[in-house]
Structure formats: C-alpha cells, structure tokens
Design an enzyme around this catalytic site. Structure first.
Site, mmCIF file in Angstrom:
data_model
loop_
_atom_site.group_PDB
_atom_site.id
_atom_site.type_symbol
_atom_site.label_atom_id
_atom_site.label_comp_id
_atom_site.label_asym_id
_atom_site.label_seq_id
_atom_site.Cartn_x
_atom_site.Cartn_y
_atom_site.Cartn_z
ATOM 1 N N LYS A 21 0.832 -1.217 0.000
ATOM 2 C CA LYS A 21 0.000 0.000 0.000
ATOM 3 C C LYS A 21 0.864 1.263 0.000
ATOM 4 O O LYS A 21 0.571 2.219 -0.705
ATOM 5 C CB LYS A 21 -0.935 0.012 1.213
ATOM 6 C CG LYS A 21 -2.094 -0.955 1.139
ATOM 7 C CD LYS A 21 -3.107 -0.713 2.227
ATOM 8 C CE LYS A 21 -2.523 -0.670 3.605
ATOM 9 N NZ LYS A 21 -1.815 -1.904 3.996
ATOM 10 N N THR B 131 3.873 1.535 -1.148
ATOM 11 C CA THR B 131 4.502 1.616 -2.470
ATOM 12 C C THR B 131 3.522 2.182 -3.498
ATOM 13 O O THR B 131 3.887 3.022 -4.320
ATOM 14 C CB THR B 131 4.978 0.214 -2.903
ATOM 15 O OG1 THR B 131 5.717 -0.369 -1.839
ATOM 16 C CG2 THR B 131 5.848 0.279 -4.138
ATOM 17 N N ARG C 226 2.304 7.340 7.368
ATOM 18 C CA ARG C 226 2.576 7.163 8.793
ATOM 19 C C ARG C 226 4.074 6.983 9.020
ATOM 20 O O ARG C 226 4.778 6.453 8.161
ATOM 21 C CB ARG C 226 1.837 5.937 9.330
ATOM 22 C CG ARG C 226 0.335 6.109 9.403
ATOM 23 C CD ARG C 226 -0.352 4.782 9.727
ATOM 24 N NE ARG C 226 -0.184 3.815 8.657
ATOM 25 C CZ ARG C 226 -0.371 2.516 8.789
ATOM 26 N NH1 ARG C 226 -0.724 2.021 9.954
ATOM 27 N NH2 ARG C 226 -0.216 1.704 7.766
ATOM 28 N N LYS D 36 8.573 -7.244 9.261
ATOM 29 C CA LYS D 36 8.037 -6.575 8.073
ATOM 30 C C LYS D 36 9.021 -5.609 7.430
ATOM 31 O O LYS D 36 8.946 -5.293 6.246
ATOM 32 C CB LYS D 36 6.746 -5.839 8.465
ATOM 33 C CG LYS D 36 5.887 -5.371 7.308
ATOM 34 C CD LYS D 36 4.526 -4.935 7.834
ATOM 35 C CE LYS D 36 3.665 -4.369 6.714
ATOM 36 N NZ LYS D 36 4.062 -3.000 6.358
ATOM 37 N N ALA E 205 -3.000 -0.383 12.515
ATOM 38 C CA ALA E 205 -4.435 -0.486 12.215
ATOM 39 C C ALA E 205 -5.090 -1.651 12.935
ATOM 40 O O ALA E 205 -6.309 -1.666 13.105
ATOM 41 C CB ALA E 205 -4.650 -0.627 10.712
ATOM 42 N N PHE F 146 -3.230 -2.006 6.841
ATOM 43 C CA PHE F 146 -3.740 -3.365 6.627
ATOM 44 C C PHE F 146 -4.925 -3.379 5.663
ATOM 45 O O PHE F 146 -4.986 -2.572 4.732
ATOM 46 C CB PHE F 146 -4.055 -4.029 7.966
ATOM 47 C CG PHE F 146 -2.843 -4.198 8.841
ATOM 48 C CD1 PHE F 146 -1.700 -4.826 8.361
ATOM 49 C CD2 PHE F 146 -2.824 -3.727 10.145
ATOM 50 C CE1 PHE F 146 -0.571 -4.977 9.159
ATOM 51 C CE2 PHE F 146 -1.696 -3.870 10.952
ATOM 52 C CZ PHE F 146 -0.582 -4.502 10.453
ATOM 53 N N PHE G 276 3.789 -8.232 -9.582
ATOM 54 C CA PHE G 276 5.097 -8.814 -9.285
ATOM 55 C C PHE G 276 5.617 -9.489 -10.558
ATOM 56 O O PHE G 276 4.841 -9.869 -11.445
ATOM 57 C CB PHE G 276 4.990 -9.862 -8.174
ATOM 58 C CG PHE G 276 4.690 -9.289 -6.807
ATOM 59 C CD1 PHE G 276 4.985 -10.019 -5.662
ATOM 60 C CD2 PHE G 276 4.121 -8.039 -6.637
ATOM 61 C CE1 PHE G 276 4.713 -9.510 -4.393
ATOM 62 C CE2 PHE G 276 3.848 -7.525 -5.389
ATOM 63 C CZ PHE G 276 4.146 -8.265 -4.251
ATOM 64 N N TRP H 289 6.845 -0.233 -8.815
ATOM 65 C CA TRP H 289 7.980 -0.804 -8.085
ATOM 66 C C TRP H 289 9.202 -0.906 -8.998
ATOM 67 O O TRP H 289 10.327 -0.610 -8.585
ATOM 68 C CB TRP H 289 7.610 -2.184 -7.529
ATOM 69 C CG TRP H 289 8.707 -2.815 -6.711
ATOM 70 C CD1 TRP H 289 9.017 -2.586 -5.400
ATOM 71 C CD2 TRP H 289 9.659 -3.801 -7.164
ATOM 72 N NE1 TRP H 289 10.092 -3.342 -5.014
ATOM 73 C CE2 TRP H 289 10.510 -4.101 -6.070
ATOM 74 C CE3 TRP H 289 9.876 -4.444 -8.380
ATOM 75 C CZ2 TRP H 289 11.557 -5.017 -6.165
ATOM 76 C CZ3 TRP H 289 10.915 -5.355 -8.481
ATOM 77 C CH2 TRP H 289 11.745 -5.644 -7.373
#
Length: 832
Positions: free
Chosen positions: A283, A285, A307, A318, A537, A568, A656, A685
């Site tokens: 999200k 990205t 954030r 993560k 979240a 999330f 991806f 990306w």
C-alpha cells in the site's frame, strides 16, 4: 549589538522591512549584509545590488537615495555625470541606474588630483559625502546641476551649496524618504502576496530504473534528494513555516492553516487494501507510485501523507515502511529510523503519565491529607498558591476558592485524594520495540516502593493513546484538551480519573509541542511527502494525521490530490479511517484505491501458508488461474465494504515479476465486474511513477464521480450495537459475543457518559474474521469481544477481539540480523 538586533528582526515574521539610520562609521559591509535581502528597504545589501546590476528590477529593492537622484534628473542621454565621494552601495546603485538612462558616469574622491578637471567637464555632479572647505565652488562650471545626497544632508546637516541648488537638495531629502516608503510598500505588497496560495514551481528528480531492480536502500542512496528548504519553497511554503532537521527533513508549522484558510482543498484519496499476507501487499509503495505519477508525469500537484514507521516492524519481520523499489520516500534510512523523534516524544509523554499514576498511588497511601496538601501546594518564597492546573481541578470539584489557606478539611481531602483503584488502571507503559517479555510484568518490587506492587504490561509505543491523539487532533489547543481528557483508571467510587486530575496535562503538551508538526520529506522523483503519526491499524486506528492531510489539501490547490493510506486491509484500516478519522477531521474522501496482489489472492483462494522469511511455494511463482479466481472473493468483499461508505473505488493491482499476464487480466476483469470504477495493473515498483500513470488517470476520473459518502453507524447507538454493526456488515460475522469483563466495561463507560463515541476494533489483520488462519471470506462466525477499553482523549471505544496483543514479539530470525553500519562511511546497510 547592531548585527545581533538585525538578525533578530530578520527572523521576526511581523517585521516586513528593515531600514537603517546609523552613524556613518557603522555602515560596514558586515552590517549592510546582515539584513535579509527581502527586508532590505534601503537596497544596500550585496544581494540586492547584484540583482540590480543583473537587471532583476522586480526581485530587488533599490537604494531610495539613488532613486531620488534619478527622479530629479530628467534627460540624461549623452550627459556626463560625476559621482564625488559616493562610494560603496550607493555609488554602485547610482552608476548602474545612470548608465541605464544613457549617461556616461565617472567617479572621483574629494582628495583626487583629477577632481578639478573632472568637475569642469561634468554636466551633473552628484555629491555623496560632505565637501571639504579647501575645494572651491569655482571648480564647478556654471550651469552644472548639483545633487547633494550625502548622509549629512539627509540627516539635516549640510554646510554648503550654491543658492540655486538648495531646492534640489531639499528635494533629494524628501524624495529619499518617499522612495524608502515606496520600498516599504513594495515589500508589504510582496508579503501580502506571499501569504496567498502560490503555484508550485516543482523540479522533479529524474529516475533511471535498472533491471534487475536493486535493493531498496541501494535505489534510495543512488538518488540525490533536493535540499528540504528548496522543496518547501517549490510547493509554496514560507521560510518561517518550516523548521529544518538536517538536509532532507523539516517540520511544518501549523500557522500555515491560518494563512491558507480561504484556499479551497484539493481532492482526497485513500489507499486501502485487501486482507494481506504477512509480507504486506504494497500500500505504501502504491501511495508513493501514485503521487510520483500524478506530479512527475501528469503535472498535477499531489502530496503523499504517510505514517511514521515503528521500530518494532523495522527490526522485526516486516521491515520499514518507506515504500519499495522505484516508489520510495528518501532518504529511506532517515524515514525508517527515528525521523524527527515524534515516537520518542510520545514514549516520553506516555511513560511520564504512567509514572505519575503509580507515584500518586504511593504518596496517597503513605501520607496524611495534611502532608499531601503541604507537598502539593507548597510555600514558595513565603507565598502559597495553586498552579493553573490545580485551579482547574478545584473548579471540577466545585470548590470556588483561590486562597489555599481557606479550604476546609473536607475540601482538602477531596482535592488531594484521587483514590485510584489499582485494579482499574488501563494506562500502560510503552516502548517502541517488539518485546514479548514485557507483555506482563510486575512493578513496585523495590523496598522503596513500600509494598505497592501490581501487575502491569508494556504496549508498543504506536499503540499509545497519545499516538492516536496526535493522529486525530486539529490544533495544539485541541491536542492539549484531548491529553487532559485521557482516562487512566477509575477511583474507588467507579468514577474516571484523567491526566488532568493527575496535573500532568501541561507537561504532556510540552513534550508533544514539536511532534504535532508534520515532517516534510520527498519521493524518489522529488515530489512532496508528509510523514506524521504512526498508529497500527490492528491495535489502533491505523491512519496518519489529520493535520498532515489538512495542510497538504491546502498546499496542492483545488485541482491537486492528497493521497493517504490506511493500515492493513480495508476491513480494519479503511473502516476506521471513515468512521473515526473522517469524523474527527470533517474531511470527505473523493476516491478509495484498493491495493491487491496476485500473491495474496492465491493465498485467499486456498494456497499454502505464506511465512515471512521463508521462500514462496511454487503455487505463488507459477501461473494458477483457479487459485486467483477463488481468492478474488476477498477482493470482492473489500470492494463491497468500500461501497458501504458510498465512495468510488479503483483497484490497483500491484504487479510482481512472477505474475502472468493472464492472472493480471483475470483480477482486473473480476474487480470491474464486482463494482470497482476501474482496475489497473501497476508497475511503479520497477518503473517508478511512469509505471503508475494509468492508475493516476483512473483516480483522476474516479475523483470526479458523484460521491455519496456516509458513515456506517450513528454515534447515538449503544456501544454494543455499534460493535455489532461493524462485526456483521464489515466482517460478515453472524453475531458478537461479549465476555463478562467486556460487558462490565461497556456498562461502566456508558454510565460514565462515554457511550456516544465511535468504535476502534482491535482485531487481527490476517483475516476478515478474528481467526488469522481463516482466509478468503469467512462467514457464520461469532465475533468474541474479550475486553473493552476507552481512549477518551482520542475519542473512541476500543474493543479487543479474541486474543489481540498490544505488544508484538520478535521472530526466530528478526530483520536486525541484516542491518549494519559501515564505520568508515557511516552508511546504514540491510534496511528494507
């Protein structure tokens, strides 16, 4: 002393111009150049002279005396003008202005051997300093125009001049004053204009994506970010509206909201997602790729509002939250580590309040009313008085007295005794590290604490109510009020005890006074980003700050876009964004971008477990259309949740390299059939903003659609009913089940007058249900509410679903194994 005073006035936002009237000996280059060029109404600084010489008449302020001389001289074409004793800034200004009017200029000092000859050939003589007595007036040929602009004249002291030139001399004096006033008016007009919204003059940074894509930190380090003060100026921020931290970060002051209060807001976009794998679906990205596409490729003003990442995930599983690949906030190591210290400020404020609670229980338990009163209201320099926060407590108790000596014993008892019931304390200490061994602790075991032992726990810092307040507050005054309202426990009569009762509100506000300002950074393509607040979240409301959004909406202009993200899946982060954050801000979103990945959809379709740190199974790296189709049920459910709020939704498929074209096409087709305004594959990306241009165009179109935004529930409903609506309409539960403890807390909060607050569910992010292992779209389950807490300062009720923990733990192999520092270059390695 003069320079110090000038420097002070330079930084005073209420001073728009600075005029110098000093003794001749004080007009040094150091003094003249101490004045900020934009405040230099005398036009004597090197910068203003340079601009004048270069021909930038609009940008510079010209010497009022030089302008007065020019005003008095009419036709100068072909004439010879001699400047006598006119040195420095005034002489340079006169030379430049006279030559532009067609005059031939020469200069000379009073002591020069060439003076008599030059005076004889001059048509105009401009005198810049007092004429010595030994220079006869007969050297000046008859009919020569003489302009006296010496400082002695301008201060009313001059000792010579031909009679027919007295009028001209007086005119120079009057005109110089008038021209200085004109410069002051020009400066004030510029200041007024600077206060208005300004069109962006953004220089985007060029990207040269490589294949294969390097690591995130290598990409970040390969780009050279703009200096943050340059970025601030490009987007219309004033110099006194930023506080610079290093080269690439700056705090933005809230005064901007007052300056641009009449400026219409831009469009407001929320990025949410489907239920993620433990790896995350990108999200952040997508958020960064989208703003890079809007601004760097479509020339539309846009701001990302993100954030601040917690150290917990950064060193846990993560990793960081700066985006990834060619869609990042830079420098990513500064973004992910400490930033401007906001989370540390929250930790300090939170733990100060926790310390105050236990200390108050100890002191009340070991002292008489009189001893407590003498310590709480001490005699200082022979005078005894209440502090402002103590006056506030007296008013709440109904005691309308100002003299500490007049309180009765009963009033003293009420004043000094909070009578906190230790079993009801809900305020926990926090630390910004994943530390499972702090989930349950015992405090007060030292002998000095006299047996006041109790069980407690640590939460992760971003779960602190102070973090939630930072994200939801609208002003410094509002934040201070919210901090005071925080309920930390109940007293032995069952009444709430607040931070205000403990007398700590002012101290908390002091610790948070800088943290309330959003931090300005930039993307890889040089577009602006605000980083502010960082609640999770799953255990908090999961959104960045209202203040960052509001400031950004003013800065982008009416046709610009502000893109923020909710943590999330849409079932938790987005639901809280709408029902909590939008209620606090009064802002209405224009469109939701729902992020999905083929990987996550395959997991929801029945694929094997995805585990952080373990290689993906072949089902995720090879084409499998059936798994994708089966897993799209989760995407469809999240689209339906978005539609509950009446906002258009665009699906962004984060592509991806292992995704096949057929899988990508299938997801986009199902999304459109399921009610999405559009569904777009994104390659930001690997390609940066260029890879998200189609998404940006879809968002722009969707933002112009009819918006029928509405909240999910009315605040007037009972707490239980609001929880039930979220459980049934959002999660798909059959019903809810309250534990006795949860029911007791709900009854207590309702009795205390907190029943009309929105709900912030603490629930796993790995499933729409409360059971992390249930993927896809679980149905028919009963949602268990194990406990209910109240964040009164933040303004919501906080039910815990199942066995939610507010302190994550470290895995067997945390990220910190890969993080290192090069002691020679001081460069950070291994962050992602």
């Amino acid at each position: 002393q003069i320079v110090s005073e000038i420097l002070r006035l330079n930084e005073d936002p209420n001073v728009q111009g600075l005029a110098l009237d000093l003794p001749e000996s004080s007009y040094s280059s150091k003094v003249l150049n101490a004045v900020k060029p934009e405040k230099d109404v005398d036009g004597l600084s090197d910068v203003n002279l340079g601009r004048l010489v270069r021909g930038d008449a609009y940008d510079c302020l010209v010497s009022p005396t030089a302008c007065a001389v020019l005003e008095l001289l009419e036709d100068l074409d072909g004439k010879t003008v001699l400047l006598v004793g006119a040195d420095g800034a005034l002489g340079a200004s006169l030379h430049c202005l006279l030559q532009r009017r067609g005059a031939t200029t020469a200069s000379c000092q009073w002591k020069s051997r060439e003076l008599q000859n030059k005076l004889h050939h001059a048509d105009v003589v401009v005198v810049g300093s007092t004429k010595p007595d030994d220079v006869p007036e007969s050297w000046i040929k008859p009919g020569t125009t003489i302009i006296n602009c010496s400082r002695d004249l301008l201060s009313g002291k001059h000792n010579y001049g031909q009679q027919n030139n007295h009028d001209a001399e007086n005119a120079v004096c009057s005109l110089a004053v008038a021209m200085r006033m004109q410069n002051m008016v020009k400066n004030t007009e510029r200041w007024i204009q600077s206060q208005q919204f300004r069109k962006w003059d953004l220089r985007c940074l060029k990207l040269q994506p490589l294949s294969p894509v390097p690591s995130d930190i290598e990409i970040s380090r390969a780009q050279s970010p703009k200096a943050v003060d340059v970025l601030a100026k490009e987007i219309g921020l004033l110099t006194d509206e930023i506080e610079i931290y290093g080269q690439t970060k700056a705090k933005v002051r809230l005064s901007l909201l007052e300056r641009l209060k009449d400026q219409p807001d831009g469009k407001y976009v929320l990025v949410a997602g489907i239920t993620p794998t433990p790896l995350g679906e990108g999200k952040s990205t997508v958020t960064i790729g989208l703003v890079q596409a809007l601004t760097a490729h479509l020339n539309i003003n846009s701001f990302a509002c993100l954030r601040q990442p917690s150290q917990g995930p950064t060193f846990g599983v993560k990793g960081g939250a700066a985006g990834g690949g060619y869609a990042q906030v830079i420098p990513m190591e500064e973004f992910n580590l400490h930033l401007t210290g906001d989370i540390h400020a929250i930790t300090a404020a939170n733990n100060l309040l926790a310390a105050a609670i236990d200390a108050r229980i100890l002191h009340e338990g070991t002292q008489s009313d009189k001893a407590l009163y003498n310590r709480l209201v001490p005699v200082v320099n022979g005078v005894r008085g209440f502090s402002p926060i103590q006056f506030a407590r007296l008013r709440r108790l109904g005691i309308n007295k100002t003299d500490p000596g007049t309180l009765t014993e009963e009033e003293i008892n009420k004043f000094v005794r909070l009578d906190i019931d230790p079993s009801t304390i809900t305020w926990q200490r926090v630390v910004d590290t994943n530390d499972r061994f702090l989930r349950k602790i015992t405090v007060g075991q030292a002998n000095t604490e006299k047996g006041f032992v109790r069980q407690a726990q640590f939460d992760i810092a971003v779960a602190s109510e102070i973090m939630a307040i930072l994200a939801l507050t609208n002003s410094l005054e509002d934040m201070k009020e919210r901090l005071g309202k925080m309920v930390v426990a109940n007293d032995k009569k069952g009444e709430p005890v607040t931070a205000e009762d403990l007398g700590v509100t002012g101290a908390l506000a002091v610790l948070m006074k800088d943290a309330i300002k959003p931090t300005l950074m930039q993307t890889l393509e040089g577009t602006p980003v605000f980083v502010h607040a960082g609640p999770f979240a799953n255990i908090a409301h999961g959104n960045s700050s209202v203040l960052a959004d509001k400031i950004a909406l003013k800065l982008v202009g009416e046709k610009g876009f502000v893109v923020t993200e909710a943590g999330f899946g849409a079932d938790i982060g987005m639901e809280k964004f709408f029902n909590i954050k939008c209620r606090a801000s009064g802002l209405v979103p224009s469109v939701v971008v729902l992020v999905a990945t083929v990987r996550a959809l395959k997991m929801h379709g029945g694929g094997p477990n995805v585990t952080a740190g373990a290689p993906l199974k072949k089902e995720y790296t090879e084409e499998n259309l059936q798994l994708v189709a089966d897993g799209c049920c989760n995407l469809q459910k999240q689209i339906q949740i978005t539609q509950l709020f009446g906002v258009p939704v665009v699906v962004a498929l984060n592509v991806f390299k292992t995704d096949s074209p057929a899988e990508v096409d299938l997801v986009c087709e199902i999304a459109k059939r399921s009610g999405a305004f559009d569904a777009v594959p994104c390659n930001h990306w690997s390609d940066g903003g260029r890879g998200a241009v189609k998404l940006a165009q879809a968002v722009e179109k969707a933002a112009n659609q009819k918006n029928s935004f509405k909240y999910l529930y009315s605040l007037e409903l009972p707490i239980v009913e609001k929880i039930r609506i979220i459980a049934q309409k959002v999660y798909g539960a059959q019903d809810i089940e309250l534990s006795p403890a949860a029911q007791s807390q709900i009854d207590r909060y309702t009795r205390q007058g907190f029943g009309n607050l929105p709900i912030c569910m603490a629930k796993t992010h790995l499933s729409i249900s409360h059971q992390p292992e249930r993927k896809g779209v679980p149905t028919g389950f009963i949602l268990p509410i194990s406990d209910v807490r109240a964040s009164i300062g933040a303004g919501f009720i906080y039910p815990l679903v199942g066995t939610m923990s507010t302190m994550p733990g470290l895995p067997t192999r945390p990220c910190f194994y890969d993080i290192d520092l090069d002691p020679v270059t001081e460069q950070v390695k291994g962050l992602f």
